[in-house]
Design an enzyme around this catalytic site. Sequence first.
Site, PDB file in Angstrom:
ATOM      1  N   PHE A 142       0.608  -1.239   0.642  1.00 11.27           N
ATOM      2  CA  PHE A 142       0.140   0.423  -0.606  1.00 11.27           C
ATOM      3  C   PHE A 142       1.076   1.419   0.162  1.00 11.27           C
ATOM      4  O   PHE A 142       1.577   1.075   0.825  1.00 11.27           O
ATOM      5  CB  PHE A 142      -0.757  -0.083   0.981  1.00 11.27           C
ATOM      6  CG  PHE A 142      -1.622   1.201   0.939  1.00 11.27           C
ATOM      7  CD1 PHE A 142      -3.038   1.284   0.498  1.00 11.27           C
ATOM      8  CD2 PHE A 142      -1.407   2.304   1.468  1.00 11.27           C
ATOM      9  CE1 PHE A 142      -3.799   2.303   0.392  1.00 11.27           C
ATOM     10  CE2 PHE A 142      -2.282   3.639   1.585  1.00 11.27           C
ATOM     11  CZ  PHE A 142      -3.442   3.640   0.707  1.00 11.27           C
ATOM     12  N   ASP A 227       9.035   2.599   1.685  1.00 10.88           N
ATOM     13  CA  ASP A 227       8.029   3.676   1.922  1.00 10.88           C
ATOM     14  C   ASP A 227       8.088   3.328   3.812  1.00 10.88           C
ATOM     15  O   ASP A 227       7.374   2.703   4.153  1.00 10.88           O
ATOM     16  CB  ASP A 227       6.876   2.502   1.351  1.00 10.88           C
ATOM     17  CG  ASP A 227       5.582   3.920   1.382  1.00 10.88           C
ATOM     18  OD1 ASP A 227       5.869   4.579   2.811  1.00 10.88           O
ATOM     19  OD2 ASP A 227       4.455   3.629   0.389  1.00 10.88           O
ATOM     20  N   LYS A 256       2.617  11.480   6.301  1.00 11.59           N
ATOM     21  CA  LYS A 256       1.619  11.514   7.894  1.00 11.59           C
ATOM     22  C   LYS A 256       2.245  12.253   9.150  1.00 11.59           C
ATOM     23  O   LYS A 256       1.869  13.294   9.153  1.00 11.59           O
ATOM     24  CB  LYS A 256       1.860  10.174   7.842  1.00 11.59           C
ATOM     25  CG  LYS A 256       0.895   9.031   7.027  1.00 11.59           C
ATOM     26  CD  LYS A 256       0.472   7.710   7.458  1.00 11.59           C
ATOM     27  CE  LYS A 256      -0.762   6.701   6.223  1.00 11.59           C
ATOM     28  NZ  LYS A 256      -1.862   7.446   5.898  1.00 11.59           N
TER      29      LYS A 256
END
Length: 400
Positions: A142, A227, A256
């Site tokens: 993801f 990531d 984030k």
Amino acid sequence: MTLTGVEASVLAPNYHPLPVTLVEGLGSWVTDDEGRRYLDLLSGYSALNFGHRHPVLTAAAHAQIDKLTLTSRAFDHELLEPFAARLAALIGPLVAGPPMVLPMNTGAEAVETAIKAARKWGYDVKGVPADRATIIVVDGNFHGRTTTIVSFSTDPDARRGFGPYTPGFRVVPYGSVDAVRDAVDETTVAVLVEPIQGEQGVVIPPDDYLPGLRALCTAQDVLLIADEIQSGLGRTGTTLASELWGVKPDLVTLGKALGGGVMPVSAVVGRADVLGVLTAGTHGSTFGGNPLACAVGLAVIGLLETGELQARATTLGLHWGARLDTLVDEGLLASSRRVGLWAGLDVTPPVTGRQLCERLLARGVLAKDTHGSTIRLAPPLTITLEDLDLATDRLTDALR
């Protein structure tokens, strides 16, 4: 005709939220529109690593709002270079080479930026023939929801209905270095991987996986892109999850928590000889590296520079993990995976992850399900031991 529910809303139904409307938050606690309080164990998918309205972060935002919020990258501002320098100092020792920083806004933008940089590096430096660059990715990944990223997703919900798909990606099993080795050829410019798969349910790879990828990428002159948008910035008890295996990626994508739950802030940090292939006009963002984002980002970096929050995630995580293991031993959970203050819990059918999250909601705890039978828990790194135990008590009650 009177419409109700989704039909009456002007909001596109691309989410299925739990039935709660939040109006206020402070630290690990949030309050809904009826005055009920909840412990937030989702933390905005790790965007709220420092809790709601951390005083250092809100003070930085308030001060900058009164001065300057946006210039666009057509002009410099006084915080852009300091933000890049401090972030490079924090992350630079954890990447494979002298660091450079490229600020963006969202996590998906950071991943797209890394993809573009890797391809251009492949053409300009490695000598891959034009338009033939390939990037190896893994199943269960993801990395966002842009058309390019969903082109290599293996989640039918994320992918189905959004073709035609972007070429140039090879999907291999997660956790297998041999599968990556078999997929590498003269067109390969990068391997893109989450050190720990968050959306998949906090899936932790074998201990030899990341070191094996690092060795393979070095031998084949291929970039290793980590990531760390969900796993980075303290969540795993380290600044980056890749540190857990002593691995230094060539590029790291951050997001984030970099915005502290205040602003969407992301960045790619990594080898200057790779990011340096992006020249004026080849990539950009109106809001990337804006003054307000840099002010908040600098405050976030300040919270992480001491290492105190990373150590806290490790210490609290060990205590929490022992309690979660007990729930597995008692048969209340099918299995659990945990690193730092991050856990994936598998429930036993016929109970679903959504049903467990609804039970938790009724008991004043917020969590989110994923892939049917799994829930993810990511308490703020600032949570107290007492609140963590309270949340775990309520989880135990919900399971029973």
